[in-house]
Design a protein around this motif. Structure first.
Motif, PDB file in Angstrom:
ATOM      1  N   MET A   1      76.031 106.831 -39.978  1.00  0.00           N
ATOM      2  CA  MET A   1      77.311 107.294 -40.000  1.00  0.00           C
ATOM      3  C   MET A   1      76.899 106.393 -42.522  1.00  0.00           C
ATOM      4  N   GLY A   2      78.080 107.544 -43.108  1.00  0.00           N
ATOM      5  CA  GLY A   2      77.964 107.116 -44.086  1.00  0.00           C
ATOM      6  C   GLY A   2      78.728 105.745 -44.561  1.00  0.00           C
ATOM      7  N   VAL A   3      78.432 105.412 -45.803  1.00  0.00           N
ATOM      8  CA  VAL A   3      78.619 104.280 -46.644  1.00  0.00           C
ATOM      9  C   VAL A   3      80.436 103.842 -46.342  1.00  0.00           C
ATOM     10  N   THR A   4      80.900 105.399 -46.455  1.00  0.00           N
ATOM     11  CA  THR A   4      82.745 105.927 -46.372  1.00  0.00           C
ATOM     12  C   THR A   4      82.998 105.795 -45.218  1.00  0.00           C
ATOM     13  N   GLU A   5      82.773 106.477 -44.440  1.00  0.00           N
ATOM     14  CA  GLU A   5      82.333 106.201 -43.031  1.00  0.00           C
ATOM     15  C   GLU A   5      82.482 104.376 -42.771  1.00  0.00           C
ATOM     16  N   GLN A   6      81.952 104.076 -42.948  1.00  0.00           N
ATOM     17  CA  GLN A   6      81.864 102.619 -42.866  1.00  0.00           C
ATOM     18  C   GLN A   6      82.965 101.638 -42.459  1.00  0.00           C
ATOM     19  N   TYR A   7      83.397 102.059 -44.149  1.00  0.00           N
ATOM     20  CA  TYR A   7      83.675 101.020 -44.646  1.00  0.00           C
ATOM     21  C   TYR A   7      85.499 101.764 -44.244  1.00  0.00           C
ATOM     22  N   ALA A   8      85.056 102.391 -44.366  1.00  0.00           N
ATOM     23  CA  ALA A   8      86.622 102.492 -42.794  1.00  0.00           C
ATOM     24  C   ALA A   8      86.982 102.307 -41.940  1.00  0.00           C
ATOM     25  N   LEU A   9      85.832 102.528 -41.265  1.00  0.00           N
ATOM     26  CA  LEU A   9      86.153 101.373 -39.613  1.00  0.00           C
ATOM     27  C   LEU A   9      85.992 100.227 -40.213  1.00  0.00           C
ATOM     28  N   ASP A  10      85.778  99.773 -41.062  1.00  0.00           N
ATOM     29  CA  ASP A  10      85.774  98.043 -41.143  1.00  0.00           C
ATOM     30  C   ASP A  10      87.348  98.016 -41.721  1.00  0.00           C
ATOM     31  N   LEU A  11      87.853  98.878 -42.279  1.00  0.00           N
ATOM     32  CA  LEU A  11      88.986  98.224 -42.683  1.00  0.00           C
ATOM     33  C   LEU A  11      90.261  98.744 -41.430  1.00  0.00           C
ATOM     34  N   TYR A  12      89.632  99.144 -41.056  1.00  0.00           N
ATOM     35  CA  TYR A  12      90.755  99.800 -39.378  1.00  0.00           C
ATOM     36  C   TYR A  12      89.999  98.101 -38.700  1.00  0.00           C
ATOM     37  N   ARG A  13      89.830  98.122 -38.756  1.00  0.00           N
ATOM     38  CA  ARG A  13      89.151  96.562 -37.476  1.00  0.00           C
ATOM     39  C   ARG A  13      89.879  95.680 -38.282  1.00  0.00           C
ATOM     40  N   ALA A  14      89.448  95.635 -39.618  1.00  0.00           N
ATOM     41  CA  ALA A  14      90.263  94.339 -39.843  1.00  0.00           C
ATOM     42  C   ALA A  14      91.736  94.212 -39.950  1.00  0.00           C
ATOM     43  N   ARG A  15      92.061  95.522 -39.807  1.00  0.00           N
ATOM     44  CA  ARG A  15      93.740  95.510 -40.836  1.00  0.00           C
ATOM     45  C   ARG A  15      94.386  95.348 -38.208  1.00  0.00           C
ATOM     46  N   ARG A  16      94.102  95.885 -37.648  1.00  0.00           N
ATOM     47  CA  ARG A  16      93.970  95.957 -36.435  1.00  0.00           C
ATOM     48  C   ARG A  16      94.264  94.537 -35.687  1.00  0.00           C
ATOM     49  N   ARG A  17      92.916  93.095 -36.508  1.00  0.00           N
ATOM     50  CA  ARG A  17      92.843  91.929 -35.702  1.00  0.00           C
ATOM     51  C   ARG A  17      93.545  90.857 -37.205  1.00  0.00           C
ATOM     52  N   GLU A  18      94.339  91.928 -38.165  1.00  0.00           N
ATOM     53  CA  GLU A  18      94.904  90.757 -38.973  1.00  0.00           C
ATOM     54  C   GLU A  18      93.966  89.776 -39.881  1.00  0.00           C
ATOM     55  N   GLU A  19      92.830  90.895 -40.727  1.00  0.00           N
ATOM     56  CA  GLU A  19      91.699  89.399 -41.188  1.00  0.00           C
ATOM     57  C   GLU A  19      91.958  90.386 -42.591  1.00  0.00           C
ATOM     58  N   PRO A  20      90.810  89.591 -43.271  1.00  0.00           N
ATOM     59  CA  PRO A  20      91.324  90.000 -45.145  1.00  0.00           C
ATOM     60  C   PRO A  20      90.890  91.464 -44.778  1.00  0.00           C
ATOM     61  N   LEU A  21      91.381  92.077 -45.660  1.00  0.00           N
ATOM     62  CA  LEU A  21      89.910  93.517 -46.379  1.00  0.00           C
ATOM     63  C   LEU A  21      88.874  93.308 -46.448  1.00  0.00           C
ATOM     64  N   PRO A  22      87.621  93.631 -46.606  1.00  0.00           N
ATOM     65  CA  PRO A  22      86.185  94.052 -46.931  1.00  0.00           C
ATOM     66  C   PRO A  22      87.241  93.933 -48.189  1.00  0.00           C
ATOM     67  N   PRO A  23      85.338  94.391 -49.425  1.00  0.00           N
ATOM     68  CA  PRO A  23      85.480  94.845 -50.684  1.00  0.00           C
ATOM     69  C   PRO A  23      84.986  96.324 -50.791  1.00  0.00           C
ATOM     70  N   ALA A  24      85.217  97.012 -51.488  1.00  0.00           N
ATOM     71  CA  ALA A  24      84.939  98.670 -52.060  1.00  0.00           C
ATOM     72  C   ALA A  24      82.743  98.019 -51.794  1.00  0.00           C
ATOM     73  N   PRO A  25      82.237  99.433 -51.140  1.00  0.00           N
ATOM     74  CA  PRO A  25      81.505  99.495 -51.501  1.00  0.00           C
ATOM     75  C   PRO A  25      80.898  99.572 -52.707  1.00  0.00           C
ATOM     76  N   GLY A  26      79.789  98.527 -52.994  1.00  0.00           N
ATOM     77  CA  GLY A  26      79.660  98.778 -55.347  1.00  0.00           C
ATOM     78  C   GLY A  26      80.469  98.137 -55.672  1.00  0.00           C
ATOM     79  N   ARG A  27      81.294  97.283 -55.081  1.00  0.00           N
ATOM     80  CA  ARG A  27      81.782  96.351 -56.162  1.00  0.00           C
ATOM     81  C   ARG A  27      81.287  95.504 -56.955  1.00  0.00           C
TER      82      ARG A  27
END
Length: 78
Positions: A1-27
């Motif tokens: 799984m690439g960085v972009t795919e992992q980030y998309a998965l983290d975004l999805y998981r955070a939105r489902r759990r109503e948690e703060p969104l993770p920072p973008a990779p490399g930021r």
């Protein structure tokens, strides 16, 4: 799984759990590198070893001078 795919998965998981969104990779990469360097210096001081001095690369000065000349060069008018 690439960085972009992992980030998309983290975004999805955070939105489902109503948690703060993770920072973008490399930021915060450079900030993390700087903090690790400072931590290494702190460890050396605590262990009473001399902290390393920053060394400049042999090409730093000539490269800086060449870029300065290039960027400040006046244009000739015909």
């Amino acid at each position: 799984m690439g960085v972009t795919e992992q980030y998309a998965l983290d975004l999805y998981r955070a939105r489902r759990r109503e948690e703060p969104l993770p920072p973008a990779p490399g930021r915060y990469d450079w900030r993390t590198v700087r903090e690790l360097r400072e931590y290494g210096h702190l460890r050396r001081v605590v262990e009473r070893r001399p902290a390393p001095r920053r060394r400049r690369h042999a090409l730093t000065r000539p490269l800086t001078d060449a870029l300065t000349r290039l960027l400040t060069r006046r244009r000739r008018t015909p």
